[in-house]
Scaffold this active site. Sequence first.
Site, PDB file in Angstrom:
ATOM      1  N   GLY B 175       0.801  -1.222   0.000  1.00 10.14           N
ATOM      2  CA  GLY B 175       0.000   0.000   0.000  1.00 10.14           C
ATOM      3  C   GLY B 175       0.829   1.265   0.000  1.00 10.14           C
ATOM      4  O   GLY B 175       0.378   2.307   0.471  1.00 10.14           O
ATOM      5  N   GLY B 176       2.068   1.177  -0.478  1.00  9.27           N
ATOM      6  CA  GLY B 176       2.878   2.396  -0.619  1.00  9.27           C
ATOM      7  C   GLY B 176       3.542   2.845   0.670  1.00  9.27           C
ATOM      8  O   GLY B 176       4.291   3.814   0.696  1.00  9.27           O
ATOM      9  N   ARG B 304      -1.149 -19.443 -20.105  1.00 13.36           N
ATOM     10  CA  ARG B 304      -2.459 -19.665 -20.723  1.00 13.36           C
ATOM     11  C   ARG B 304      -2.529 -18.842 -22.004  1.00 13.36           C
ATOM     12  O   ARG B 304      -1.634 -18.065 -22.312  1.00 13.36           O
ATOM     13  CB  ARG B 304      -3.558 -19.184 -19.773  1.00 13.36           C
ATOM     14  CG  ARG B 304      -3.372 -17.710 -19.447  1.00 13.36           C
ATOM     15  CD  ARG B 304      -4.583 -17.065 -18.838  1.00 13.36           C
ATOM     16  NE  ARG B 304      -4.425 -15.622 -18.845  1.00 13.36           N
ATOM     17  CZ  ARG B 304      -3.930 -14.918 -17.843  1.00 13.36           C
ATOM     18  NH1 ARG B 304      -3.531 -15.513 -16.729  1.00 13.36           N
ATOM     19  NH2 ARG B 304      -3.811 -13.589 -17.941  1.00 13.36           N
TER      20      ARG B 304
END
Lengths: 556, 756
Positions: B175-176, B304
């Site tokens: 979250g910084g 994928r």
Amino acid sequence: RTMLHRSLQHSARHARRAYHASVLPSLISTSSPEFTAKSQAMDALVAEFEAKVAAARQGGGAKAAERMRSKGKKLPRERLALLLDPHTPFLELSQLAAHDVYSDNVPGAGLITGIGRISGRECVVVVNDATVKGGSYYPLTVKKHIRAQEVAREHGLPCVYVVESGGAALPHQANVFPDKEHFGRIFYNMAQMSALGIPQIAIVHGISVAGGAYVPAMADENIIVREQGRIFLAGPPLVKAATGEVVDEETLGGGMMHSSESGVTDHLARDDEHAIAIARGIVGDLGTAGGRMLPPPQPAEDPVYPAHELHGIVGTDLKQAFDMRDVIARMVDGSRFREFKKEYGSTIVTGFANIHGYPVGIVANNGILFSQSALKATHFIELCSQRQIPLLFLVNVTGYMVGSKAEKGGIAKDGAKMVRAVACADVPKFTVIVGGSYGAGNYGMCGRAYSPRFLWMWPNAKVSVMGPGQLSQVMAQVSKDPTKHSTLKDEIEEQSTALYASARLWDDGIIKPVDTRDTLGLALSLSARERRLPGSGSSGLTTWDGDRKGFGVFRM
Amino acid sequence: TVADSLSVRNAHFDKILIANRGEIACRVIRTAKKLGIKTVAVYSEVDADSMHVQLADEAYCIGPAPSADSYLRGDKIVEICKRSGAQAVHPGYGFLSENAKFAELLAQEGIVFIGPPANAIVSMGSKSESKKIMENASVPVVPGYHGKNQDPDFLLEQAKKIGFPVLIKAVHGGGGKGMRTVFSADEFHSALESAQRESLKSFSSPEVLVEKYITTPRHVEVQIFSDTLGNTVCLWERDCSVQRRNQKIIEEAPAPGLSEEVRGRLGEKAVEAARAVGYRGAGTVEFIFDCDSGEFYFMEMNTRLQVEHPVTEMITGLDLVEWQLEVAAGNPLPLKQSQIPLVGHAFEARIYAENPRRDFLPDSGDVVHLSTPEPTHIFAPSLPPVESVETAATSTTTEALSRTVHIPSPAIAPSLRLEQGFTAPGTIGVFYDPMIAKLVVHASTRNEALRVLRKALEEYKVVGVNTNVEFLRALAGHESFEKGDVETGFIKKHYDSLFPTTTEPSPEVLAQAALFVVLRDHPVSTPSALSSPWTSLVSRRFGGDVYNRTIVFENAEDAAEGTEGEAEAKDPERIVVHVKSLSGGLFDVSVQTRHGETVYNDVRAQLLSPTTLSSTLASKSLRTTIVSQPPPASLPASRAPNANERLHVFAADGAGRKTTLVLPAPGWLVSLGSDVLSASAGGATLKAPMPSVVVEVKVRVGQAVEKGDPVVVLESMKTETVLRARKSGVVRSVGCAKGEMVPEGKVLVDFEEEAK
């Protein structure tokens, strides 16, 4: 295959048109001074007529309109606009009713009537104009109302009454209330039409009192606007006087009371717009009542020549003769006219044409009616009656020929044959007075007394017992007091104008020459309705009323 | 040689199962059909009528709507394979596509998984492990120090070695927090100290790592393909830099502004990465590309087929699903590196049901109208084959890549592909990804492709849910984007120009909307040969009567300001338009806005279809799509915007701009509606504000609640909404249950108001 067939027919007709014998030629010169003078005179007359109509459309004026608006009400013409299907025609009747008749100004006699489309079906609409004297009924208001009902009855059109009226105008009660064709006839008509399967719908937007209360009460289905519409036999002042009861209008006859307690009303609307939305829904739910319109048997086609030339052809001076074929050429499909007995009795023109696709037999004047002319017209009317083709009378007649020669020739007898044929012809009749309609010519050419489905006048048209020329001569000979000549002459002159006649509902309104074709098209279409007459059983399908007993065709 | 391997080529499967839904399931089915392979679809209860079910030869329901109960049920899919006799499973993307356990389960059951081996999925699934593998395989990773030594001077040394700017990051951070960007050695110590302090406070550990800071990063990824015989090729790169909420919205191939040399190296490193894990099938190696230095570093590998694979197909002319099936069948790759073309430029724009102006929040609801540009292609256009430039003994990957083979491409006709799994009318449900479609374009140059994309977006019209179409159109027309100045921070950097302040609807648009309403409510009857004058004499009124309708509009953007249950929104501007119906089918239109009046006289207008208005305004002939969105029929009329009819006007010349106007219900209808509303429990009833899933019902019948108490928790498009009691009272009835899908307007909880 039918489509292909039709289009082949159509193109064949088109290809033929240029040289087809039935296409009327036009020999008039639109640049001649006579044409220009006539045209200018008619332009001026039409402009004057339009100004009068515009003034009448204002109803009771701006102040009265503002008063209605301030109560959250829609104006009468706004109600009408909401009621009718957009983008559809509206055939308004007698817009200049009561013009200069009463000492009060009563525009349109305080009533808007006409035929319009609601939810895809044609209806007669009767709208009280509450901006005019509170929507009260003057004698001509009653006459206009009853005439609208007559139109509805003759054509089997559902009626929608947009009600806001204080009832009879009391100072005029003697000419409003007691007689056969007075107020009571409105409700008689409603009952009769309902019995004939012609639906009667009422919307109560405002006060509907005393006799007026019976319009919603007699209706098959009705709507009242909440806290705005009021129905009672007597208002609070009269109630107080009669019984001492003190009661307010809403309690006495408000929408909520009538919808929830008395059951006088069927639908309770929130406002004018809502009420009209409900009414449109009701008309949409009428089912087969009132019959349905029949399509024209052949495609409509514009006339070859422009309608605006009618002004210069006819002009306003009735003394100037014109060939009615030039009028017909600007009115009928493809300007095609299949003339009957062209060479015989040439002062009357008879023949078959189509207007907006509907077939019509035309009887038109090209001068004084002689015995031959009368016999030719009689023969032609018999043909139309036998073939069930509606008749159109284009009127410009000074009368039947007079004089010893004519009398010896039995003009009275021959004229009577024509009048009898007109009276008994078992087909819808339409009359347009494009010039004069004088004396017995008025009878032979299907005047108001001969119950044409509609009778319209051009702004220049005149109706009176005799032409102005004969009149003054007669006056000069029979009168003892020459000073009275001119006043009487002036009086009769004034009384013979279209405006005077239209104000008194001797016609269904003044129409502009250029509107004639479309007006007739709409009218013909209304008469071409399929409807079931009561008691006539399953085979009773007919396009109009009448038992088709009639007479055979007598060669005259 | 290739010829040899072709001679022993294995046949395809007879029947495959597609363990997915939506556009990708349809995409896979299309290729299978092309190859004559039978297809088996699986679907959840809500998808019973969806397109992939209709396209497949067989379809099986595998459970209720939530993915966990349906599309993620590996066991059920195995069961359907057995029931249907499918020999292989194509997982698409998402759902089970990168689920190693599922791959293993299939292997145990003897069913082929059309994808990489389970161990490759596992190793690439772990970020730390994948980085280690790549470092060992000499694939560049973001340089940095991740060690235990926290000595400030040592860390500074490391920083210098990495090269400034660097990023100091708390090891346990997120979250910084505890994160500092350092641009020079001078500021290193102070920044380190504050980062450590913050880290200690937030995560109870001062431990940090130092990494290269990339100022303007791009997201560049390379499509690779490996077969079971040890061959790996690279199908060139894609640029997917422009993202929102960390999700791609527009992708292109090739990446703009890459030199041949960089392209060659990217491809080479991607191929090495694939080889390092013994890869098989289609895979994508994602790199972070440093625009300043031109260096790139490995980020992760997706094992994928990706959403954006069509752009690669377009520039190579290949069918990647076909290649997957070849590989799964054990065949060698159809082409060698030196034969793989790179022709022209391709873009893919993802059309999502979302609201870009509200931070791209997903939207859901009924799609009432969908019209799309006409696609020119179903698959990639076939490109001329590349002559293999095989010189003796030099056909190594490196060699081939360094001489990127390219067909001169001026003669390529623009092509358009539409990948969708959905047709209107339909519902964008709350259970799955809100992607509506992918628009894929290909043209000879990037500029040309962008032009084609813009036009296609203008022709893509959706009504019923909010979409990002207008935003994509703005993006595709953005100056910096056109220049190829892409980076992951693109949207943030250009926010203001991408989201111009909403303009008020023009008088022209308003006039058209009003004409639409007038003509829609009461069509001008088109007279046939035998119509009566009551039909053919349009608006012919005698005596001066004119049909004049006044239409009031509100701008939907104003109207939407107020939120559910809040105090009345600010009164939206009422725009008044008067339409006069003249005879001959012409109209006079007068538009009154706060800026004044605009009048159009003698306007010719007609409805060509229920959603197409043709009109001539001020000598300008326009053909406009206008779609009406009626409110739910059961919703009583009120002033709320969603209880009124909305008109969506796609202006013919408005660059795809959609104007939404609210047509307020007439006063009497609102009056009737308010009676209904007040009759139902005095306004205390809680109704579902949007179609959603009931996550939790927090009350039971008879329970007393206070105003503001949480009553029901709903989830719509992965966003939870807590509905609270608006008044104090006692719960009279509960009309929903946990897990239930509820439509908009459904009564969830009914209250008995407390006696005052």
